[in-house]
Design a protein around this motif. Structure first.
Motif, short mmCIF file in Angstrom:
data_model
loop_
_atom_site.label_atom_id
_atom_site.label_comp_id
_atom_site.label_asym_id
_atom_site.label_seq_id
_atom_site.Cartn_x
_atom_site.Cartn_y
_atom_site.Cartn_z
N THR A 31 47.80 -42.22 -21.25
CA THR A 31 47.46 -43.70 -20.45
C THR A 31 46.54 -43.09 -20.26
N ALA A 34 39.94 -42.15 -21.50
CA ALA A 34 39.18 -43.18 -21.78
C ALA A 34 38.88 -42.40 -23.48
N HIS A 35 38.93 -40.77 -23.32
CA HIS A 35 38.84 -40.52 -24.83
C HIS A 35 39.62 -39.56 -24.97
N LYS A 36 40.72 -40.18 -24.89
CA LYS A 36 42.00 -39.35 -25.45
C LYS A 36 42.08 -38.13 -26.52
N GLU A 167 36.55 -53.23 -26.35
CA GLU A 167 36.63 -51.76 -27.63
C GLU A 167 37.37 -51.45 -27.85
N ASP A 182 43.64 -48.53 -30.63
CA ASP A 182 43.56 -48.50 -29.18
C ASP A 182 42.35 -48.91 -28.91
N LEU A 184 40.00 -50.69 -25.11
CA LEU A 184 39.38 -50.57 -23.53
C LEU A 184 38.86 -51.98 -23.14
N ARG A 186 37.05 -53.73 -20.02
CA ARG A 186 36.27 -53.62 -18.64
C ARG A 186 35.08 -54.74 -18.20
#
Length: 188
Positions: A31, A34-36, A167, A182, A184, A186
């Motif tokens: 966790t 952002a770009h795992k 996203e 996955d 995101l 903001r």
């Protein structure tokens, strides 16, 4: 928000790994990244508890999500919404997963877009044949993909004052569902 997601177990230690109630294979994700995949934050195809413990030790985070691996994915999609100061919210749909930037296969439209517009624009994607049974593969559930995209738009409209970007990458398209693995969000 109405977009299906896999069941998830969050662990914060190797010892906390236990039977989460879903079968192997698993996916484990660090966790807070952002770009795992660029940071070694995703391990796929975990087939045993011993493999899960080894993966936990190698991940770059002490908080890890454990999920069942979605085995019947036919395509990975990106569904994103960003706030453009001049135009408002813009919906982008395209090729997702780790190849998003490489393939640059996207279409965009203003939010809210009607279901017919979304369906028509989606057909302009180079990856669209993957959704319709390319080279004898099964067809993805276009209806489920559209349902997920429309749910994202509804969420954006309902939360527009407290949202800058949303996203889902990837949204996995399978023969029976579209599932967000996955995301995101903001906020201002």
């Amino acid at each position: 928000a109405g977009v299906p997601v896999p069941p998830t177990m969050t662990v914060t230690s190797e010892q906390a790994l236990a039977d989460p109630g879903f079968p192997f294979p698993w996916v484990m994700k660090a966790t807070g990244l952002a770009h795992k995949s660029e940071h070694g934050g995703v391990v796929l195809g975990i087939d045993s508890l011993a493999d899960a413990r080894r993966a936990y030790r190698e991940l770059p985070s002490t908080e890890v999500l454990v999920e069942p691996m979605i085995a019947d994915s036919l395509a990975e999609l990106l569904v994103g919404v960003t706030l453009d100061p001049a135009h408002g919210f813009v919906l982008t749909i395209g090729a997702g997963g780790i190849l998003t930037e490489l393939l640059q296969d996207t279409v965009s439209m203003l939010v809210p877009a009607c279901r017919e517009e979304v369906a028509g624009r989606m057909q302009q994607l180079k990856l669209y044949p993957l959704l319709t049974g390319y080279r004898g593969k099964p067809e993805a559930s276009i209806m489920a993909v559209l349902d997920a995209i429309m749910a994202v738009q509804e969420y954006v409209v309902a939360n527009q004052s407290s949202l800058i970007e949303l996203e889902i990458n990837p949204l996995l398209a399978t023969p029976t569902q579209a599932i967000a693995v996955d995301d995101l969000i903001r906020r201002p």
